[in-house]
Design a protein around this motif. Structure first.
Motif, short mmCIF file in Angstrom:
data_model
loop_
_atom_site.label_atom_id
_atom_site.label_comp_id
_atom_site.label_asym_id
_atom_site.label_seq_id
_atom_site.Cartn_x
_atom_site.Cartn_y
_atom_site.Cartn_z
N SER A 54 -39.72 30.40 0.73
CA SER A 54 -40.86 31.03 0.08
C SER A 54 -40.48 32.39 -0.51
O SER A 54 -40.87 32.71 -1.64
N LEU A 55 -39.72 33.16 0.25
CA LEU A 55 -39.26 34.46 -0.26
C LEU A 55 -38.33 34.29 -1.45
O LEU A 55 -38.39 35.07 -2.41
N GLN A 56 -37.49 33.27 -1.42
CA GLN A 56 -36.60 33.01 -2.55
C GLN A 56 -37.39 32.65 -3.79
O GLN A 56 -37.06 33.09 -4.88
N ARG A 57 -38.42 31.83 -3.62
CA ARG A 57 -39.24 31.45 -4.77
C ARG A 57 -39.95 32.67 -5.36
O ARG A 57 -40.13 32.76 -6.56
N GLY A 58 -40.34 33.60 -4.50
CA GLY A 58 -41.07 34.77 -4.97
C GLY A 58 -40.21 36.01 -5.17
O GLY A 58 -40.74 37.10 -5.30
N LYS A 59 -38.88 35.84 -5.18
CA LYS A 59 -38.01 37.01 -5.24
C LYS A 59 -38.21 37.84 -6.49
O LYS A 59 -38.14 39.07 -6.44
N ASP A 60 -38.49 37.20 -7.62
CA ASP A 60 -38.68 37.97 -8.86
C ASP A 60 -39.92 38.85 -8.78
O ASP A 60 -39.89 40.02 -9.15
N SER A 61 -41.00 38.30 -8.25
CA SER A 61 -42.22 39.10 -8.13
C SER A 61 -42.05 40.19 -7.07
O SER A 61 -42.55 41.30 -7.23
N ILE A 62 -41.31 39.89 -6.00
CA ILE A 62 -41.06 40.90 -4.96
C ILE A 62 -40.21 42.04 -5.54
O ILE A 62 -40.48 43.22 -5.31
N ARG A 63 -39.19 41.69 -6.32
CA ARG A 63 -38.36 42.71 -6.95
C ARG A 63 -39.14 43.54 -7.95
O ARG A 63 -38.95 44.76 -8.04
N ARG A 64 -40.02 42.90 -8.72
CA ARG A 64 -40.87 43.65 -9.66
C ARG A 64 -41.78 44.62 -8.91
O ARG A 64 -41.92 45.78 -9.29
N LEU A 65 -42.38 44.14 -7.83
CA LEU A 65 -43.26 44.98 -7.02
C LEU A 65 -42.48 46.15 -6.41
O LEU A 65 -42.95 47.28 -6.41
N TRP A 66 -41.26 45.88 -5.90
CA TRP A 66 -40.44 46.94 -5.33
C TRP A 66 -40.05 47.96 -6.40
O TRP A 66 -40.05 49.16 -6.15
N ALA A 67 -39.74 47.49 -7.60
CA ALA A 67 -39.41 48.40 -8.70
C ALA A 67 -40.61 49.28 -9.05
O ALA A 67 -40.45 50.49 -9.30
N GLN A 68 -41.81 48.71 -9.03
CA GLN A 68 -43.02 49.50 -9.30
C GLN A 68 -43.22 50.54 -8.19
O GLN A 68 -43.59 51.68 -8.48
N MET A 69 -42.98 50.13 -6.95
CA MET A 69 -43.14 51.07 -5.84
C MET A 69 -42.12 52.20 -5.95
O MET A 69 -42.47 53.36 -5.73
#
Length: 180
Positions: A54-69
């Protein structure tokens, strides 16, 4: 001859019964416990694999969110970080119409060397609409701030003028020395 066969039969039957009893009482419980432990471990590993997928599938959105943070954090330069916070406070006070009386910044190093915080005590005054608008603007801003505490008290008998005391923490991510 039948008596001897009968004795042999009863002896074999007794030995078989004792062996079955020993298997049931001595060998089976540890094996059952081992099996249950192994089943629980397999179940946990399957859940971990599902979570990892699940984390692998959402890695792009997680990375985008981390970049925003990361983009919302204060700069590592202490003077510029304080200036960022003061600019934000000035902007929010202008939007809300609140009057800022005092701002007291203080730097704190976290237990983890990868971050530090700029803690700031803000004392302001205004009516209920201005105070609520100021808090709303402060909270919705993408700057990495956390409201630690909020104190509201009345400055007049009718409760029309309010005094606001806010403790804010701003996050500063420090660069990792090993990455250099």
């Amino acid at each position: 001859m039948q008596i001897k066969n009968r004795q042999q039969f009863l002896t074999i039957l007794t030995i078989t019964a004792v062996a079955l009893l020993a298997i049931d009482k001595i060998i089976t419980p540890p094996l059952t416990k081992l099996w249950d432990t192994r089943s629980a471990r397999i179940k946990q590993l399957r859940e971990n694999v599902k979570q990892g997928e699940s984390l692998q599938r959402g890695k792009d959105s997680i990375r985008r969110l981390w970049a925003q943070m990361q983009a919302g954090t204060l700069t590592n330069n202490t003077t510029l970080a304080e200036q960022q916070l003061f600019t934000g406070l000035n902007h929010w006070s202008q939007l809300s119409g609140i009057t800022i009386n005092t701002v007291t910044p203080q730097w704190k190093q976290g237990s983890d060397p990868t971050y530090k915080t700029l803690e700031c005590r803000v004392d302001a005054s205004g009516d209920i609409d201005r105070v609520s608008r100021f808090l709303y603007d402060l909270e919705k801003d993408p700057m990495a701030l956390k409201l630690e505490s909020v104190e509201v008290s009345s400055r007049d008998n009718e409760g029309m003028q309010l005094a606001l005391g806010v403790q804010i923490s701003g996050l500063v991510l420090t660069p990792n020395e090993k990455a250099r």
